[in-house]
Design an enzyme around this catalytic site. Structure first.
Site, mmCIF file in Angstrom:
data_model
loop_
_atom_site.group_PDB
_atom_site.id
_atom_site.type_symbol
_atom_site.label_atom_id
_atom_site.label_comp_id
_atom_site.label_asym_id
_atom_site.label_seq_id
_atom_site.Cartn_x
_atom_site.Cartn_y
_atom_site.Cartn_z
ATOM 1 N N GLY A 126 0.794 -1.217 0.000
ATOM 2 C CA GLY A 126 0.000 0.000 0.000
ATOM 3 C C GLY A 126 0.829 1.270 0.000
ATOM 4 N N ARG A 127 2.096 1.138 -0.345
ATOM 5 C CA ARG A 127 3.035 2.273 -0.332
ATOM 6 C C ARG A 127 3.199 2.872 1.070
ATOM 7 N NH1 ARG A 127 3.857 -0.112 -4.546
ATOM 8 N NH2 ARG A 127 4.209 0.892 -6.546
#
Length: 219
Positions: free
Chosen positions: A196-197
């Site tokens: 999800g960064r």
């Protein structure tokens, strides 16, 4: 791959694995932690694990970057070697501030280093130069690094002249315009990719010669 696929760079996305990173994983000494990560990159088979992006700036603040190989690291800092007439060396003579980046993509890791560079002493430069392959020693004499040259033949001719000059010489001396730089870091950041960064970033700031303090940064 078609030109349309190349242009669609934004779609080149992959999810990072869930390998977390805490300050406890790194300990209190970022240089020791760096050595651990460097060793892991070598064991993992990362190509040129000691390759780093070296960034400098000219008198007008214009930055430039290039790949260089790290050759030594200890508590005094990170060492690389180069021609002292090169662009990076000219810029460091004016602005010794420097940054290093180690991009270990297969491990979803990177390390960023910020510090100041200073030329190593002659004995250290001589010792490393003696350890280089003879071809690299001759290349250090032959290449007018960063200068404009007319063509490849010009470089080959220079190399051949240097090779002839030192033919029969057992030990090629170090060129007077070739040495190393030691980067004394004041900041070292460890980056670990996460899903999800939501990456993990832990930065160490130097408090004094022996003390660092760490802080977590948002991705």
């Amino acid at each position: 791959m078609t030109s349309d696929q190349v242009r669609d760079i934004a779609s080149w996305r992959r999810e990072y694995e869930d390998h977390g990173l805490t300050q406890a994983d790194l300990g209190e000494d970022p240089l020791a932690a760096f050595l651990t990560w460097l060793g892991a990159a070598k064991v993992a088979g990362v190509h040129e694990p000691n390759a780093m992006v070296v960034s400098t700036a000219d008198a007008h603040g214009n930055p430039s970057s290039r790949m260089v190989l790290l050759k030594t690291i200890d508590q005094r800092g990170f060492v690389f070697f180069t021609n002292l007439d090169s662009r990076k060396a000219r810029e460091l003579s004016t602005h010794p501030a420097i940054s290093l980046l180690f991009p270990w993509h297969p491990l979803e890791r990177q390390v960023r280093v910020e510090g100041r560079a200073s030329v190593v002493d002659d004995s250290e430069a001589n010792a490393y130069f003696r350890s280089r392959p003879r071809g690299s020693q001759l290349g250090a004499w032959a290449s007018p690094q960063s200068e404009v040259v007319p063509d490849r033949d010009y470089l080959q001719q220079r190399y051949q002249r240097i090779s002839d000059r030192f033919d029969g010489v057992d030990s090629v001396p170090r060129p007077p315009n070739w040495s190393g730089y030691r980067v004394r870091p004041h900041r070292i950041e460890f980056w670990q990719g996460r899903p999800g960064r939501m990456h993990d970033r832990i930065a160490f700031e130097r408090a004094d010669d022996d003390t660092w303090f760490a802080e977590r940064l948002a991705p």
